[in-house]
Enzyme design. Structure first.
Site, short mmCIF file in Angstrom:
data_model
loop_
_atom_site.label_atom_id
_atom_site.label_comp_id
_atom_site.label_asym_id
_atom_site.label_seq_id
_atom_site.Cartn_x
_atom_site.Cartn_y
_atom_site.Cartn_z
N SER A 1 5.57 -10.92 -0.01
CA SER A 1 5.17 -9.63 -0.60
C SER A 1 3.69 -9.33 -0.44
CB SER A 1 5.55 -9.59 -2.08
OG SER A 1 4.96 -10.71 -2.75
N LYS B 1 2.55 -3.12 -2.30
CA LYS B 1 2.20 -2.13 -3.32
C LYS B 1 1.85 -0.76 -2.75
CE LYS B 1 2.47 -4.76 -7.07
NZ LYS B 1 3.48 -4.50 -8.10
N GLU C 1 -2.24 0.58 -13.92
CA GLU C 1 -2.50 -0.75 -14.47
C GLU C 1 -2.42 -1.72 -13.31
OE1 GLU C 1 1.24 -1.51 -13.15
OE2 GLU C 1 0.74 0.33 -14.22
#
Length: 398
Positions: A378, A90, A112
């Protein structure tokens, strides 16, 4: 332009577009005009890549998983996004978007988050740049991801628990959009995945494409060619998958496998496998495959993973599924838990529950011994330890 690329109107095939309230039209249009010239400028690229190198710790390693390779009869390489600063992919996107926001003169950031990884990445980027940050998170996710909530608060972000709907990612996104509608002039909305109105799906995919950019030279170095036979990634909104496949979408030699959250099973009401059970509809500004009733009411998704329980999937992946370019497998909660324990016991790597869904695709596939398989881990599993520990009795032997 490749046949799977986004077109000038922001569509991948029939999916995408920008379906937005009138009040946001000017803001989104301003972003659409600004993002490519900024992202492609030398000034942006040099600042962004310096941060990826010196702050995030890129390139993330490409690790040959010897014991897992033996188990699955292939050459399995793990792309270790879990080793990035903040523990997931991210941060690649959050840093890129905050640099964009600054160049556009925005002074306030909203985001969010579901599992909290995007919220942590955004709060981290805001602390780094000295910008105020508000993160919307479903009240249920605030409870099940409380460690990430405390990290966000420690970084100076205001975390707003959202009590509406299912109290998860969809509801957090609704609230973030409401906030944006109220403060369009000074606020930049950092969306965490390849969802939302154009240009977000394309912008996030470009910022995450550093993953496949690195894969090309890492594979060349390790196996003597710059592409794998398979790329496997988990898909909720779809950003780590988009980054992993970005530079390979038009290379038909590379088979794309996307693992979505099956929940309790795609034939039950408790699933988030929107590519396989969804129908075309509009959510959060984009036309996508969506879990909805016949009259267009969004069906609440379910997954053991807070990062995958979104009722739709980004337009890039919808198109790859519709055209047959990607194979999509639903991985149920139990399969993901089994896969997480297997990676932990065989390779000493505790993956995020999201990444465990990608690992859960391996037993559903058949490989040749020589197949080069890249699977993107991830995120790391610290945030999911409580869930893993609740299920430890099933996994005393692997």
């Amino acid at each position: 332009m490749g046949k799977y690329d986004i077109n000038n109107d922001g569509y991948y095939g029939e999916y995408g577009g920008a379906y937005i309230p009138e009040i946001l039209y000017k803001t989104v249009e301003e972003l659409r005009k600004a993002y490519l010239p900024i992202l492609e400028s030398e000034d942006f690229k040099s600042e962004y890549h310096a941060l990826l190198r010196d702050y995030v710790g890129r390139p993330s390693p490409l690790y040959f998983a010897r014991r897992m390779s033996e188990r699955y009869g292939c050459q399995l390489y793990l792309k270790r996004e879990d080793l990035n600063h903040t523990g997931a992919h991210k941060i690649n996107n959050a840093l890129g978007q905050i640099l964009l926001a600054r160049r556009m003169g925005k002074t306030r950031i909203i985001a969010e988050t579901g599992a909290g990884q995007h919220g942590v990445a955004t709060a981290t980027a805001c602390a780094l740049m000295g910008m105020p940050c508000t993160v919307y998170q479903g009240a249920l996710d605030v409870k099940r991801q409380h460690v990430n909530v405390e990290r966000m608060r420690m970084l100076g972000a205001e975390v707003v628990p959202v009590e509406s709907g299912n109290k998860t990612l969809k509801d957090a996104t609704n609230e973030a959009i409401r906030d944006w509608c109220c403060h369009p002039a000074d606020t930049f909305y950092i969306i965490g995945s390849t969802v939302g109105p154009h240009p977000y799906p394309d912008m996030v995919a470009r910022l995450q494409s550093v993953i496949s950019e690195e894969l090309k030279w890492q594979l060349e170095e390790k196996v003597g060619r710059n592409y794998p036979d398979y790329i496997i990634a988990c898909v909720g909104g779809g950003s780590n998958a988009a980054g992993s496949i970005y530079h390979y979408i038009d290379n038909e030699r590379v088979k794309i496998v996307l693992a979505e959250a099956g929940g309790k099973g795609i034939d039950t009401d408790m699933t988030a496998a929107s590519l396989q059970v969804g129908t075309t509809g509009i959510l959060h500004g984009s036309r996508i495959k969506l879990m909805q009733t016949d009259d267009g009411q969004v069906v609440e998704p379910y997954s053991i993973s807070a990062g995958l329980d979104y009722p739709g999937t980004g337009p890039l992946h919808c198109n790859l599924y519709a055209t047959g370019r990607a194979r999509v497998l639903a991985v149920n909660d139990d399969e993901a838990l089994d896969a997480a324990y297997e990676l932990t016991r065989l390779e000493g790597i505790i993956p995020a529950l999201e990444s465990a869904h990608a690992l859960g695709a391996l037993p559903k596939m058949t490989f040749n011994k020589e197949d080069i398989v890249v699977l993107t881990v991830s995120g790391r599993g610290d945030k999911d330890l409580e869930t893993y520990l609740k299920n430890i009795n099933r996994h005393e032997t692997i």
